[in-house]
Design an enzyme around this catalytic site. Structure first.
Site, short mmCIF file in Angstrom:
data_model
loop_
_atom_site.label_atom_id
_atom_site.label_comp_id
_atom_site.label_asym_id
_atom_site.label_seq_id
_atom_site.Cartn_x
_atom_site.Cartn_y
_atom_site.Cartn_z
N CYS A 25 0.81 -1.22 0.00
CA CYS A 25 0.00 0.00 0.00
C CYS A 25 0.85 1.27 0.00
O CYS A 25 0.35 2.35 -0.32
CB CYS A 25 -0.95 -0.02 1.18
SG CYS A 25 -2.12 -1.39 1.06
N HIS A 54 -3.38 7.03 1.99
CA HIS A 54 -3.79 5.72 1.48
C HIS A 54 -5.16 5.39 2.06
O HIS A 54 -5.44 5.64 3.23
CB HIS A 54 -2.75 4.67 1.92
CG HIS A 54 -3.20 3.28 1.67
ND1 HIS A 54 -3.59 2.84 0.42
CD2 HIS A 54 -3.35 2.22 2.51
CE1 HIS A 54 -3.95 1.58 0.50
NE2 HIS A 54 -3.81 1.17 1.76
N ASN A 88 -9.99 -0.51 -0.72
CA ASN A 88 -8.53 -0.40 -0.72
C ASN A 88 -8.00 -1.02 -2.01
O ASN A 88 -8.00 -2.23 -2.17
CB ASN A 88 -7.99 -1.13 0.52
CG ASN A 88 -6.47 -1.05 0.62
OD1 ASN A 88 -5.79 -0.60 -0.30
ND2 ASN A 88 -5.94 -1.50 1.74
C1 LIG Z 1 -10.29 -5.58 9.29
C2 LIG Z 1 -10.99 -4.53 10.16
C3 LIG Z 1 -11.99 -3.74 9.33
C4 LIG Z 1 -11.73 -5.23 11.27
O1 LIG Z 1 -12.35 -4.26 12.07
P1 LIG Z 1 -12.23 -4.33 13.65
O2 LIG Z 1 -13.01 -3.22 14.16
O3 LIG Z 1 -10.77 -4.40 13.99
O4 LIG Z 1 -12.95 -5.66 13.94
P2 LIG Z 1 -12.39 -6.91 14.77
O5 LIG Z 1 -11.36 -7.62 13.98
O6 LIG Z 1 -12.03 -6.42 16.15
O7 LIG Z 1 -13.69 -7.75 14.87
C5 LIG Z 1 -14.81 -7.34 15.63
C6 LIG Z 1 -15.89 -8.36 15.41
O8 LIG Z 1 -16.41 -8.20 14.08
C7 LIG Z 1 -16.34 -9.45 13.41
N1 LIG Z 1 -16.12 -9.21 11.98
C8 LIG Z 1 -14.95 -9.18 11.32
N2 LIG Z 1 -15.18 -8.94 10.04
C9 LIG Z 1 -16.51 -8.81 9.88
C10 LIG Z 1 -17.34 -8.55 8.78
N3 LIG Z 1 -16.86 -8.38 7.53
N4 LIG Z 1 -18.66 -8.46 8.98
C11 LIG Z 1 -19.18 -8.62 10.21
N5 LIG Z 1 -18.44 -8.88 11.29
C12 LIG Z 1 -17.11 -8.98 11.13
C13 LIG Z 1 -15.21 -10.19 14.06
O9 LIG Z 1 -15.33 -11.58 13.86
C14 LIG Z 1 -15.39 -9.80 15.50
O10 LIG Z 1 -16.42 -10.56 16.07
P3 LIG Z 1 -16.28 -11.13 17.56
O11 LIG Z 1 -16.18 -9.89 18.40
O12 LIG Z 1 -17.51 -11.93 17.71
O13 LIG Z 1 -15.01 -11.94 17.54
C15 LIG Z 1 -9.96 -3.57 10.80
O14 LIG Z 1 -9.20 -4.25 11.74
C16 LIG Z 1 -9.03 -2.96 9.81
O15 LIG Z 1 -9.45 -2.21 8.95
N6 LIG Z 1 -7.72 -3.21 9.94
C17 LIG Z 1 -6.75 -2.65 9.07
C18 LIG Z 1 -6.80 -3.36 7.76
C19 LIG Z 1 -6.02 -2.67 6.71
O16 LIG Z 1 -6.04 -1.48 6.63
N7 LIG Z 1 -5.32 -3.43 5.87
C20 LIG Z 1 -4.59 -2.95 4.79
C21 LIG Z 1 -3.46 -2.12 5.25
S1 LIG Z 1 -2.67 -1.36 3.94
#
Ligand SMILES: CC(C)(COP(=O)(O)OP(=O)(O)OC[C@H]1O[C@@H](n2cnc3c(N)ncnc32)[C@H](O)[C@@H]1OP(=O)(O)O)[C@@H](O)C(=O)NCCC(=O)NCCS
Length: 326
Positions: A113, A253, A283
């Site tokens: 990224c 980004h 993304n």
């Molecule tokens: C991936 C991302 C959106 C997840 O969001 P989050 O707020 O961290 O969510 P969590 O991983 O803590 O999960 C919270 C809950 O939502 C659930 N969940 C995860 N993805 C889900 C989805 N697509 N739909 C519904 N629920 C979802 C999880 O299983 C978890 O459930 P639980 O509490 O029962 O275990 C977030 O972590 C993120 O954006 N991270 C950075 C990713 C990124 O930028 N990557 C590229 C970098 S260049």
């Protein structure tokens, strides 16, 4: 030393669209969760016969048309991508051939990224060294080819697209001002595609274990991205005697709306100083920054003479920011 400026900008996204509603039918998720947690509403997805070089060529042609020059005027082509058509030849070679850019050299730049930000920094230095007059930087990724559409933690985030900028010599006071790049390889395990390289070549087993797809620890990446986006923008501005108040637009980004807002808040930026278009594209890895810059220009949010910061954090971890007088 001569300066370097951006003289043309063009993008391409494939026509196919994957909405949150479409994803609801594929994995256990819902539109409200995706919008609240990421800001994304839809992404563009390439047709099966379309590869990264095809989108890169479309964006490159847009730049050449806008600038009114033939491809033979290009000195170098840098393709920033983690989804090359194949490992070699490089996508830059494929693009050079398709454009008919005889006389240009080029290479692929692998920084996930942060790819486009690294590409801009590299191109600016080629031009400022006086050895190149026209360097084409392309960010292009077909993320849909490396995403596991059974993994709800990653499949909601990514889309396909390409964007390109032309870097040319500038007069004093315009264009490139400075940069700050870092890598922190200790974070490599948090975001990676494990198989398909020399460590773990493709076998029936690696395919069965779905190891040719993006694996991510979302929370680790999230925390690191917020902290580093803030720190590097703060430090880059300070290095040049500037503050957040001097910035017309931060073009970050586009990984997650919450990452961008948290970093912007820590920097003390107002909403009108931050470009966000993640709702439409998701993304697109190396393509988010040119896509966001293009949308900012079209929306009248970026004008000649404005101070603009490009900033990204990506797999690696890779971290980069650069500062331009638009
Ligand atoms: C991936 C991302 C959106 C997840 O969001 P989050 O707020 O961290 O969510 P969590 O991983 O803590 O999960 C919270 C809950 O939502 C659930 N969940 C995860 N993805 C889900 C989805 N697509 N739909 C519904 N629920 C979802 C999880 O299983 C978890 O459930 P639980 O509490 O029962 O275990 C977030 O972590 C993120 O954006 N991270 C950075 C990713 C990124 O930028 N990557 C590229 C970098 S260049």
């Amino acid at each position: 030393m001569p300066g370097a400026k951006i003289t043309a900008l063009a993008c391409y996204v494939p026509p196919g669209v994957l909405t949150n509603e479409d994803l609801e039918k594929m994995v256990e998720t819902n539109d409200q969760w995706i919008v609240e947690r990421t800001g994304i509403r839809k992404r563009h997805i390439a047709a099966p016969e379309v590869a990264t070089s095809d989108m890169a060529v479309e964006a490159a042609r847009g730049v050449l048309t806008q600038r009114g020059i033939p491809a033979t005027d290009l000195d170098a082509i840098i393709v920033c991508t983690v989804t090359p058509d194949m490992l070699f030849p490089s996508t830059a070679c494929l693009v050079q051939d398709r454009l008919g850019a005889r006389g240009a050299w080029g290479f692929d730049l692998v920084a996930a990224c942060s790819g486009f930000v690294y590409g801009l920094t590299t191109a600016a230095h080629f031009v400022m060294a006086g050895t190149h007059r026209k360097v084409l930087v392309i960010g292009a990724d077909t993320m849909s080819r490396v995403i596991d559409y059974t993994d709800r933690g990653t499949c909601i985030l990514f889309g396909d697209g390409a964007g390109a900028m032309l870097i040319e010599p500038a007069a004093e006071g315009e264009g490139f001002i400075g940069f700050l790049n870092e890598v922190d390889g200790s974070g490599g395990d948090y975001l990676k595609m494990p198989a398909g390289g020399s460590r773990m070549p493709a076998t029936a087993e690696t395919v069965a274990q779905r190891l040719h797809y993006v694996k991510q620890d979302g929370q680790q990446v999230f925390k690191y991205a917020v902290r580093k986006t803030f720190e590097m923008c703060r430090d880059l501005l300070a290095r040049h005697g500037l503050t957040a108040q001097d910035v017309k637009l931060l073009i970050p980004h586009q990984a997650n709306r919450r990452i961008i807002m948290a970093a912007a808040e820590r920097l003390g930026l107002r909403c009108d100083q931050v470009m966000i278009n993640i709702e439409r594209y998701g993304n697109t890895t190396a393509a988010t920054i040119p896509l966001a810059a293009r949308d900012a220009v079209e929306a009248g949010r970026l004008h000649k003479g404005d101070l603009v910061v490009f900033a990204a954090v990506g797999a690696g971890f890779t971290v980069g920011a650069n500062l331009w007088r638009w």
